[in-house]
Design a protein around this motif. Structure first.
Motif, mmCIF file in Angstrom:
data_model
loop_
_atom_site.group_PDB
_atom_site.id
_atom_site.type_symbol
_atom_site.label_atom_id
_atom_site.label_comp_id
_atom_site.label_asym_id
_atom_site.label_seq_id
_atom_site.Cartn_x
_atom_site.Cartn_y
_atom_site.Cartn_z
ATOM 1 N N LEU A 200 62.219 27.106 41.065
ATOM 2 C CA LEU A 200 61.084 27.086 40.122
ATOM 3 C C LEU A 200 60.094 28.193 40.460
ATOM 4 C CD1 LEU A 200 60.141 23.309 39.677
ATOM 5 C CD2 LEU A 200 60.864 24.900 37.881
ATOM 6 N N PRO A 205 60.205 32.967 34.216
ATOM 7 C CA PRO A 205 60.265 32.288 32.929
ATOM 8 C C PRO A 205 59.905 33.249 31.795
ATOM 9 C CG PRO A 205 58.282 31.657 34.114
ATOM 10 C CD PRO A 205 59.098 32.487 35.049
ATOM 11 N N SER A 206 60.302 32.929 30.594
ATOM 12 C CA SER A 206 59.848 33.733 29.463
ATOM 13 C C SER A 206 58.391 33.377 29.181
ATOM 14 C CB SER A 206 60.723 33.464 28.243
ATOM 15 O OG SER A 206 60.617 32.120 27.864
ATOM 16 N N LEU A 258 71.022 17.437 34.188
ATOM 17 C CA LEU A 258 70.087 18.275 33.428
ATOM 18 C C LEU A 258 70.766 18.777 32.148
ATOM 19 C CD1 LEU A 258 67.156 19.221 33.849
ATOM 20 C CD2 LEU A 258 68.050 21.343 34.813
ATOM 21 N N ARG A 262 69.818 18.426 28.248
ATOM 22 C CA ARG A 262 69.789 19.590 27.357
ATOM 23 C C ARG A 262 70.559 19.304 26.068
ATOM 24 N NH1 ARG A 262 70.258 25.205 27.191
ATOM 25 N NH2 ARG A 262 69.831 25.550 29.381
ATOM 26 N N LEU A 265 68.627 17.131 23.759
ATOM 27 C CA LEU A 265 67.547 17.889 23.126
ATOM 28 C C LEU A 265 68.131 18.760 22.007
ATOM 29 C CD1 LEU A 265 64.483 18.396 23.587
ATOM 30 C CD2 LEU A 265 65.118 20.272 25.109
ATOM 31 N N GLU A 266 69.236 19.432 22.297
ATOM 32 C CA GLU A 266 69.869 20.298 21.289
ATOM 33 C C GLU A 266 70.275 19.510 20.052
ATOM 34 O OE1 GLU A 266 72.959 22.021 23.664
ATOM 35 O OE2 GLU A 266 71.864 23.890 23.982
ATOM 36 N N LEU B 192 59.665 21.515 31.492
ATOM 37 C CA LEU B 192 60.841 21.655 32.355
ATOM 38 C C LEU B 192 60.696 20.805 33.623
ATOM 39 C CD1 LEU B 192 63.499 23.032 33.290
ATOM 40 C CD2 LEU B 192 62.095 24.881 34.215
ATOM 41 N N LYS B 244 61.156 22.380 21.309
ATOM 42 C CA LYS B 244 62.574 22.365 21.672
ATOM 43 C C LYS B 244 63.128 23.722 22.119
ATOM 44 C CE LYS B 244 66.834 21.534 19.047
ATOM 45 N NZ LYS B 244 67.406 20.791 17.890
ATOM 46 N N LEU B 247 61.662 25.089 25.386
ATOM 47 C CA LEU B 247 62.122 24.285 26.521
ATOM 48 C C LEU B 247 63.583 24.591 26.860
ATOM 49 C CD1 LEU B 247 61.882 22.110 28.660
ATOM 50 C CD2 LEU B 247 62.056 20.369 26.873
ATOM 51 N N LEU B 248 64.421 24.677 25.839
ATOM 52 C CA LEU B 248 65.837 24.997 26.095
ATOM 53 C C LEU B 248 65.949 26.351 26.794
ATOM 54 C CD1 LEU B 248 67.511 23.791 22.758
ATOM 55 C CD2 LEU B 248 67.874 22.818 25.044
ATOM 56 N N HIS B 249 65.120 27.290 26.367
ATOM 57 C CA HIS B 249 65.186 28.615 26.984
ATOM 58 C C HIS B 249 64.762 28.573 28.459
ATOM 59 C CE1 HIS B 249 65.428 32.897 27.208
ATOM 60 N NE2 HIS B 249 64.279 32.879 27.862
ATOM 61 N N GLN B 250 63.682 27.859 28.753
ATOM 62 C CA GLN B 250 63.220 27.797 30.153
ATOM 63 C C GLN B 250 64.214 27.021 31.022
ATOM 64 O OE1 GLN B 250 61.126 29.969 30.503
ATOM 65 N NE2 GLN B 250 59.124 29.672 29.533
ATOM 66 N N MET B 251 64.898 26.040 30.434
ATOM 67 C CA MET B 251 65.975 25.352 31.181
ATOM 68 C C MET B 251 67.033 26.365 31.604
ATOM 69 S SD MET B 251 67.020 21.820 29.288
ATOM 70 C CE MET B 251 66.175 20.277 29.610
#
Lengths: 291, 291
Positions: A200, A205-206, A258, A262, A265-266, B192, B244, B247-251
């Motif tokens: 972490l 991160p973006s 995890l 995901r 969520l998707e 995350l 969503k 969050l998916l991207h940071q995962m």
């Protein structure tokens, strides 16, 4: 077998944990001495009344006088120390430790050890994100767990003594695990969590340039998850290496979970997510410290 | 533009955060009222002196008297509330909120809002692992971050007022992010981390039957990483859904970093691991709360 007030206790390695042991045992009325690398650390501990005396070298008299020797060293230093100095132990002495991995330690130490001396391993599940005897603090044991990891070679007497040591130090819960089970469980609750905290802290991160000042936007959740991201790289890389396969396996388990999240969520599986959160909430209630 | 002592402040939604706002603002000498679902919560807050008065229905007089209205509601409830009741706002009223996602909120609210009323969004980065006005505690703001998320439609006066509100509440650091940047960063530092905590709590690590009693073997690291695993599933599933893609991207970013660590471990790249740990240690020092 219980700890007795006339037992002489020697601590080898007066860092954060060794120092906290010294403080707790001296407070409880035991006679505590120490051997560590630095004379300054010995002086500090003597001045503070944490130990009665100590040495910055392997003092044959201190080692020979000890009924109980507690090792709070890096794993490889611990093994070398015993290999090189075991002729000095008092006959009948009980050795124990605080090492965070067990399979590789217990078997190797017990195999090389003189037959008139017994090593019973233990793992105090307490620590702080800092090191050294100056940060020692016996209160870290309060409410915490203490795990004794006997092998088939240990006597019931030594196991009982080690458990009594845990109680005397102030631990709330004393339990037993075989070394291999200990290492699997520690790979999950301790080593994996340190990997997560480090990842972490080091990933990018973006979010553009603002991620360079993440500390301005963070809340307690991120602070909590990364408290242990401040760690001793020498010690932790050694612990990871010594428990490599168990840690890799627990990483796989965690990543699978995890990824399950995901997928929910998707797929907009809100009920699935809520079910996971309810399970998590119910289970977490068991983990509060009992102070 | 600063908060003024003759400003009437209405809090809509008297839960943990709404209640903590009420406590902080009343202590600072402001006139605070509240609207929330339950009359019991209003009675509790009046008895405790957290608000001067309140209602368990949309009281036109309370809404019409407020210069500043603070919304502490679930995102969809917040949007519906404004849609249905905005005719009641006092002309010139400033609205703000505590919502944990911004892109979807700010644009929608500002688009539907009367032109003589302004909504300036903010995210107080503070909370607790419990809910309800009975757990309200203004001290959670101490040392914490407060992020104002203006859009192009906001006036400098409203932004300044919102920043002043953050200071008055006791936050240590006030900053600004555009709504989209906020959502990307929050996906990382908050959402995350909650996913990680839940996954740690719900997965089944290897280690046999002992993993059913993991609480007996755990230390503070696991407790820290899972404190937030006790969460409000209704609220968090809504926040995840509304953010969503971020969050998916940071995962993905986090999993990539964890996999980089896994590769180092597999390849016995001890120096690589230690380098990551040193970077993590140095960076984490920036994140301590300034109390």
């Amino acid at each position: 077998m219980k700890l007795q007030k006339n037992h002489q206790i020697l601590i080898v390695g007066l860092g954060l944990l060794g120092g906290s042991y010294a403080e707790a045992l001296t407070s409880a009325g035991y006679h505590v001495t120490a051997i560590t690398l630095s004379q300054e650390d010995i002086d500090y501990a003597v001045e503070r009344g944490m130990i009665s005396r100590g040495a910055a070298f392997v003092d044959a008299e201190l080692v020979g006088a000890a009924d109980i020797v507690i090792f709070a060293l890096y794993p490889h230093v611990f093994k070398n120390w015993v290999r090189e100095n075991q002729q000095l132990f008092k006959p009948g002495a009980i050795l124990t430790d605080v090492t965070g991995v067990k399979s590789c330690i217990v078997d190797e130490i017990q195999s090389m050890l003189r037959p008139d001396v017994e090593f019973i391993a233990a793992h105090p599940m307490a620590g702080r994100e800092c090191s050294g005897v100056r940060n020692a603090d016996a209160s870290i044991f309060k409410g915490a767990n203490y795990v004794v990891t006997p092998s088939g070679r240990n006597t019931p007497e030594a196991i009982a003594l080690c458990e009594d040591l845990g109680r005397t130090l102030g631990f709330a819960r004393i339990s037993r695990l075989a070394p291999k089970e200990h290492d699997e469980i520690i790979a999950f609750v301790s080593q994996l969590t340190h990997c997560i905290a480090v990842a972490l802290m080091t990933c990018t991160p973006s979010g553009g340039e603002h991620t360079n000042r993440l500390e301005e936007y963070t809340g307690d959740s991120f602070r909590d998850l990364t408290r242990i991201a401040r760690l001793n790289d020498e010690m932790w890389s050694e612990l990871f290496k010594l428990n490599k396969y168990a840690l890799l396996h627990q990483m796989t388990v965690f990543e699978g979970e995890l990824n399950r999240m995901r997928s929910m969520l998707e797929l907009d599986d809100t009920e699935g997510l809520r079910e996971m959160m309810r399970k998590s909430t119910a289970r977490r209630a068991l983990f509060d410290k009992k102070l």
